[in-house]
Enzyme design. Structure first.
Site, PDB file in Angstrom:
ATOM      1  N   GLN A 210       0.835  -1.203   0.000  1.00  0.00           N
ATOM      2  CA  GLN A 210       0.000   0.000   0.000  1.00  0.00           C
ATOM      3  C   GLN A 210       0.873   1.258   0.000  1.00  0.00           C
ATOM      4  O   GLN A 210       0.413   2.333  -0.320  1.00  0.00           O
ATOM      5  CB  GLN A 210      -0.937   0.004   1.217  1.00  0.00           C
ATOM      6  CG  GLN A 210      -2.017  -1.061   1.146  1.00  0.00           C
ATOM      7  CD  GLN A 210      -2.997  -1.017   2.305  1.00  0.00           C
ATOM      8  OE1 GLN A 210      -3.205  -2.016   2.964  1.00  0.00           O
ATOM      9  NE2 GLN A 210      -3.618   0.136   2.562  1.00  0.00           N
TER      10      GLN A 210
ATOM     11  N   ARG B 259      -9.560  -0.382   7.108  1.00  0.00           N
ATOM     12  CA  ARG B 259     -10.456   0.538   6.409  1.00  0.00           C
ATOM     13  C   ARG B 259     -10.895   1.696   7.296  1.00  0.00           C
ATOM     14  O   ARG B 259     -12.074   1.998   7.450  1.00  0.00           O
ATOM     15  CB  ARG B 259     -11.685  -0.183   5.865  1.00  0.00           C
ATOM     16  CG  ARG B 259     -12.284   0.583   4.695  1.00  0.00           C
ATOM     17  CD  ARG B 259     -13.502  -0.081   4.135  1.00  0.00           C
ATOM     18  NE  ARG B 259     -13.940   0.624   2.947  1.00  0.00           N
ATOM     19  CZ  ARG B 259     -14.262   0.031   1.803  1.00  0.00           C
ATOM     20  NH1 ARG B 259     -14.186  -1.261   1.686  1.00  0.00           N
ATOM     21  NH2 ARG B 259     -14.668   0.728   0.779  1.00  0.00           N
ATOM     22  N   CYS B 260      -9.909   2.307   7.935  1.00  0.00           N
ATOM     23  CA  CYS B 260     -10.227   3.521   8.701  1.00  0.00           C
ATOM     24  C   CYS B 260      -8.933   4.274   8.904  1.00  0.00           C
ATOM     25  O   CYS B 260      -7.867   3.748   8.696  1.00  0.00           O
ATOM     26  CB  CYS B 260     -10.846   3.183  10.049  1.00  0.00           C
ATOM     27  SG  CYS B 260      -9.729   2.376  11.178  1.00  0.00           S
TER      28      CYS B 260
ATOM     29  N   GLU C  38     -13.282   5.186   3.858  1.00  0.00           N
ATOM     30  CA  GLU C  38     -13.345   4.512   5.148  1.00  0.00           C
ATOM     31  C   GLU C  38     -14.522   4.947   6.009  1.00  0.00           C
ATOM     32  O   GLU C  38     -14.851   4.290   7.002  1.00  0.00           O
ATOM     33  CB  GLU C  38     -12.008   4.729   5.844  1.00  0.00           C
ATOM     34  CG  GLU C  38     -10.921   4.170   4.916  1.00  0.00           C
ATOM     35  CD  GLU C  38      -9.507   4.432   5.346  1.00  0.00           C
ATOM     36  OE1 GLU C  38      -9.290   5.464   5.996  1.00  0.00           O
ATOM     37  OE2 GLU C  38      -8.644   3.615   5.046  1.00  0.00           O
TER      38      GLU C  38
END
Lengths: 806, 289
Positions: free
Chosen positions: A237, A384-385, A760
């Site tokens: 990522q 996902r945050c 997110e």
């Protein structure tokens, strides 16, 4: 051609710029099986590696015997900590300032910890060899429960830290203590509680789960002994950061390391960190001079690389009797597992947990976080945050519901009463953030109207009465959530990753014929950057998105950036793109002025080019300007039309949203059926509404999974339970509810295009919304808080405990 | 997650398959749809030296009517069970159950015979076969024999199948036209094994139950034929008290494990809930027929 007059609307539409529901260009290859993922890459002579892993959660290793494996034809080498020691690579730094054993150094601290790395000619031989390696253990007492971590007699998990009473984040108060982080006004908060008319207190746990991207973590290291260069393909990522870390660890100069992140099948935070598999593949390639590939299987992914959450939040709210909040006090016990490998690029060990005051105007607050070691896998990634924002949102959104219940107030009304008001922005929160913009009342009212909230409450009341009369075995819950996110890490004053500041970058080059190649430091894992980045450029430069090629993930060609996670791509890289485009436009304006023989101040931008003010017939399109930029630039101006921008954001962005869930629970089975889920998101300027909707659908699906059953569980011996998709809840299309999406638009005042990021938000807002719905359903039976996950058997147990089974 | 080395055989007749299985004994395993065996091999929990692939044996395929029985060949896939007009007319509970197994991809490969033969307590068809009082046809080196489904299962993955034997077909007595039926399965998600499941077939005489058979999935190490619960509902109109009594009788014979699906207590209670719901649904269908 000249005869054809196209309207301004047609010119605008042709660009497919910002606001257009442009179809995802990357899907053309994905839907035809033509994506190129790490495991698709095959290099000549490529070897394969995989790990011998610990069967115990805590044990000394007394012997490793690889002789039988080494005797197997096709086995090239077996690495253990002994082999890595001379290179200084048997331990590696984590992103959180701790160290982690690359291969177990005399002991194992969690089940499935990496012990040895087997390298062989094909993947089958690797697995055959794994069976032949003998490891002898001497079992040690196991610590699983974080609430026992700081007991005086608790097992020592990290003897390597023996005597080190100061860690990366300050003093440690116990051998299993990692850090204590406090922020806010302690005496002021205590005073508010002492004076409060009403207080509530609840220990709210957010269980351990895992991002579980469909593609697991993998890499392919290829060291060229002649050139002394390392090429590293991987599911990264943050490819540029991986290059820097690889250079620092391997001592290979950074320009001789080529990191390439090809197509990535989902990340969700799982692919931010550095893992033993990367180090071992690199070492194996350097040793053998051949390419070495490492591909995690599903069980390895779920049980070793980066869990998320495991936050246990004792939450207290002080309020007046009529429902005005007066103070917030939160203590978090944070379980980081055996090594603090939390992927946290903020300057604080609990990320942005201090967004825990949420959307409410708390005059005073205090937060303390204690991080502890346990015999569980390391991690603590932002699934996902933004970093610890989902935990914070869950904490405050559950807390507000608990307060509403105590006050006998409707939870939506309580939120309305305490929202930060529109005129208070930019708003300084009690725990130190400056919220950029918002109109919470407007969003909440729109959402309540859309779902006819009052009618749902009336229906719920009638159903509760019917339940009490024995006419139905179903109860109804209404989940209310209003969340504020904090994304776009981030300003260099707040954020870094191993000392690297959290800027991002874009490089845009217009070719002579007016098409574009642009490269960014971000890296899509499915977010659709190839589509949306082109839309920003299209609007800024007037070149159709279809003529713009976006490239990410190759560190040789892309400008340095910090990658994609924490909803940071649009807030940071997105800003860099707009600013790079504007540099180009400034130069283009000079060229246009030269071509039109007017002063550049006499020109104005018009969709796809410049026109003379007051004489719009005289104009030059960007395509015409591009040709001139190379072939007939104004005297004194260097040829070419390209720009680079690096963007260090002045502030975070603060997306927000109002979510509502309507749920019917069968008390006899504990099965919860989602009747409706409505999500209103405000992410500022909307670049591609279709992609936003897709992001919201995906995030809500993950939120649904987490709240309703997705869990990484351990037994008392530290054995990880159900690390496969049979047990780890990944909903299919059948289980997934239907999502209703909506929006308001409050642009970020400090972002060049006003966008805030959205990927997110649905996870952050969705989890508390589902949990609040379950809790809301049981409230009338006297329950204040039921811990997640709300899988059927736990819901059934709650129903039983509350007497719902008669 | 990669199997160890093995030899692969692809016989074209039952006799050839049986000879291979008999020759290699415990070192050989028959391969049908592979959806139980191959995951076990990938985890190296099963390490057969010889795989005997049944895919090329035509005699093992197909669904046919044989007098008052229906015969289903062992390598008939779940998808074929679902698509069979004959079963839809005579034994609709088979398709109802098959649809609740795994997902369409797996049902396209997974076989009926593999599901019943393997002795996996999570499989759905074994309890249904007990409910229907089916008989399994086994072929071995010494010839063929039959074993009733109710006698076949001995423990998790332990069955009456001897080394060298192969389950070739299942004979199912056809219940009378107009029978009521239901397969009620509680599961966490598509593809999951049952938290608890109940199969019910019953017939009515006027408004009361004339015959009834109940069996349970995945609440013990074997499927369970709930004989006492079945007997208890006969002669009743399935009023609330009878449903509760039947559920209690069914729960009494369960011995579920605590796992990710829930505690043993929960899974036992769910067996009762599934029995009551399956009975009620079967009754409605019988009345509607």
């Amino acid at each position: 051609m000249n005869e054809m007059v196209i309207t301004r609307a047609e010119r605008e539409a042709r660009l497919e710029g910002m606001g257009c529901k442009r179809k995802r260009v990357e899907d053309v290859r994905f839907t035809q099986g033509r994506g190129q993922y790490v495991d698709d890459i095959k290099l000549p002579g490529m070897l394969h590696g995989d790990f011998v892993r610990s069967q115990y959660a805590h044990a000394k290793i007394t012997r490793i015997d690889a002789s039988k494996a080494l005797a197997l034809p096709g086995v090239i080498a077996v690495l253990t900590a002994e082999e890595l020691k001379p290179l200084g690579l048997h331990w590696m730094p984590t992103l959180a300032g701790d160290v982690q054993a690359v291969l177990a150094d005399g002991k194992v601290c969690f089940q499935n910890q990496e012990i040895a790395f087997v390298i062989a000619e094909d993947r089958y031989i690797v697995d055959d060899a794994l069976q032949l390696i003998e490891v002898e253990y001497e079992e040690l007492p196991v610590l699983v429960d974080p609430f026992r971590a700081l007991d005086p007699e608790a097992p020592v998990i990290r003897p390597d830290l023996d005597g080190k009473m100061v860690g990366a984040h300050g003093p440690r108060k116990h051998h299993n203590h990692i850090f204590e982080w406090t922020i806010g006004d302690r005496p002021g908060t205590d005073e508010a509680f002492a004076a409060a008319e009403v207080t509530v207190k609840e220990m709210i746990s957010y269980h351990r789960t895992h991002p579980s991207p469909l593609e697991t973590c993998q890499c392919l290291a290829a060291f060229d002994k002649v050139k002394g260069e390392l090429t590293l393909y991987g599911t990264f990522q943050a490819p540029h950061v991986i290059r820097t870390v690889a250079s620092l660890l391997s001592k290979i100069p950074e320009h001789k390391i080529h990191v390439i992140a090809p197509d990535i099948g989902g990340g969700f935070g799982n692919k931010v960190g550095a893992y033993s598999g990367y180090i071992c593949s690199i070492v194996a390639s350097i040793v053998t001079g051949l390419p070495v590939k490492w591909v995690e299987d599903r069980m390895e992914n779920l049980s070793t690389t980066s869990f998320a959450r495991d936050y246990h939040m004792t939450t207290e709210i002080a309020a007046t009797r009529d429902g005005k909040v007066t103070g917030l006090r939160v203590h978090v016990l944070a379980d980081h597992g055996a090594f603090d490998a939390c992927a946290d690029p903020s300057k604080w060990p609990a990320g942005f947990m201090n967004i825990v005051t949420g959307s409410y105007d708390f005059p005073v607050a205090h937060l303390a976080v204690d991080g502890v070691y346990t015999n569980k896998a390391p991690g603590g990634v932002a699934y996902r945050c933004s970093f610890r924002v989902t935990e914070a949102a869950y904490c405050i959104e559950r807390g507000m519901d608990i307060l509403a219940q105590k006050l006998g107030m409707d939870p939506a009304d309580l939120r309305m009463k305490n929202f930060i008001r529109r005129e208070q922005f930019p708003y300084q929160s009690a725990l130190g953030w400056e919220y950029d913009s918002g109109d919470y009342h407007l969003a909440m009212q729109k959402a309540m109207d859309a779902i006819d909230y009052r009618a749902l409450r009336a229906e719920q009341k009638a159903r509760q009465e019917a339940f009490r009369r024995g006419e139905t075995r179903e109860i109804m819950g209404i989940g209310v959530t209003f969340f504020t996110e904090i994304v776009g890490a981030g300003p260099s004053k707040n954020c870094d990753i191993l000392g690297v500041a959290m800027f991002d970058s874009a490089e845009i080059r217009i070719h002579p014929t007016g098409s574009i190649i642009a490269r960014m430091g971000s890296k899509s894992q499915g977010q659709g950057h190839e589509t949306t980045w082109a839309q920003i450029i299209a609007t800024e430069l007037g070149i159709p998105a279809a003529d713009i090629m976006i490239e990410e993930g190759n560190t040789d060609t892309a400008p340095y950036g910090l990658g994609t996670y924490g909803s940071r791509s649009t807030p940071v890289a997105g800003a860099a793109i707009a600013l790079a485009a504007r540099k180009i436009r400034n130069k283009a304006q000079m060229i246009a002025a030269h071509l039109l023989e007017v002063s550049e101040y006499d020109l104005e931008w018009d969709i796809d080019g410049f026109r003379v003010k007051g004489n719009p017939e005289r104009s030059k399109t960007m395509t015409e300007i591009a040709w001139a930029a190379y072939n007939s630039p104004p005297p004194g101006l260097e040829p070419g039309l390209e720009a680079v921008s690096y963007y260090d954001p002045p502030n975070m962005t603060y997306p927000f949203g109002a979510y509502f869930c309507v749920m019917d629970i069968d008390v006899d089975t504990g099965v919860a059926a989602i009747r409706r889920f409505y999500a209103l998101d405000d992410c500022g300027t909307r670049i591609n509404p279709m992609i936003i909707e897709g992001q919201v659908h995906g995030g809500l699906t993950e939120a649904f999974a987490i709240a309703m059953g997705q869990e990484i569980k351990y037994d008392a011996m530290g054995n990880v339970q159900g690390a496969s998709f049979m047990d780890f809840f990944l909903p299919t299309a059948v289980e997934t509810p239907k999502w209703e999406t909506d929006h308001t638009v409050t642009p970020s005042p400090h972002h060049p295009i006003g966008a805030k990021g959205v990927g997110e938000s649905p996870n952050v807002g969705g989890v508390p919304c589902f949990s609040n719905a379950v809790n809301d359903a049981f409230g009338f039976l006297g329950s204040t808080h039921i811990q997640m996950p709300h899988d059927a058997w736990r819901v059934w147990e709650a129903a039983k405990r509350l007497g719902a089974h008669g | 997650m990669i199997p160890g080395p093995f030899h692969y055989h692809r016989p074209t007749s039952v006799a050839e398959a049986v000879a291979l299985l008999a020759a290699h004994g415990d070192d050989a395993r028959p391969l049908a749809g592979g959806h139980s065996l191959i995951p076990m091999m990938k985890l190296r929990m099963a390490v057969p030296d010889h795989l005997v692939d049944l895919a090329a044996i035509p005699d093992l395929k197909g669904i046919c009517e044989d007098g008052d029985r229906i015969v289903i060949g062992a390598t008939t896939t779940q998808r074929e069970v679902i698509g069979s007009d004959l079963l839809a007319a005579r034994l609709p509970i088979l398709a109802e159950t098959a649809r609740q197994i795994a997902d369409p991809q797996i049902r396209t490969k997974g076989t009926f015979g593999g599901n019943v033969a393997n002795g996996d307590p999570g499989n759905d068809m074994p309890a249904l076969m007990q409910c229907l009082d089916a008989v399994y046809r086994l072929a071995g080196p010494d010839g063929s024999r039959t074993v009733p489904a109710r006698d076949y299962y001995q423990g998790a993955y332990f069955t009456a199948l001897e080394p060298g034997e192969l389950l070739t077909a299942v004979e199912i007595p056809v219940p009378p036209a107009g029978h009521g039926y239901a397969y009620e399965k509680l599961k966490r998600k598509v593809g999951d094994y049952a938290t608890a499941a109940a199969a019910v077939v019953l017939t009515l005489d006027g408004g009361t139950v004339a015959t009834a058979s109940i069996a349970l999935t995945n609440v013990a190490s074997t499927p369970l034929h709930a004989a006492a619960a079945s007997a208890l509902v006969i002669g009743t109109g399935l009023d609330a008290a009878t449903l509760k009594a039947a559920a209690d009788a069914a729960k009494a014979i369960t011995d579920p494990a605590t796992d990710g699906r829930g505690t043993a207590e929960y899974r036992r209670e769910m067996a009762g809930v599934m029995v009551a719901r399956a009975l009620a649904k079967a009754m409605r269908r019988a009345k509607g027929a």
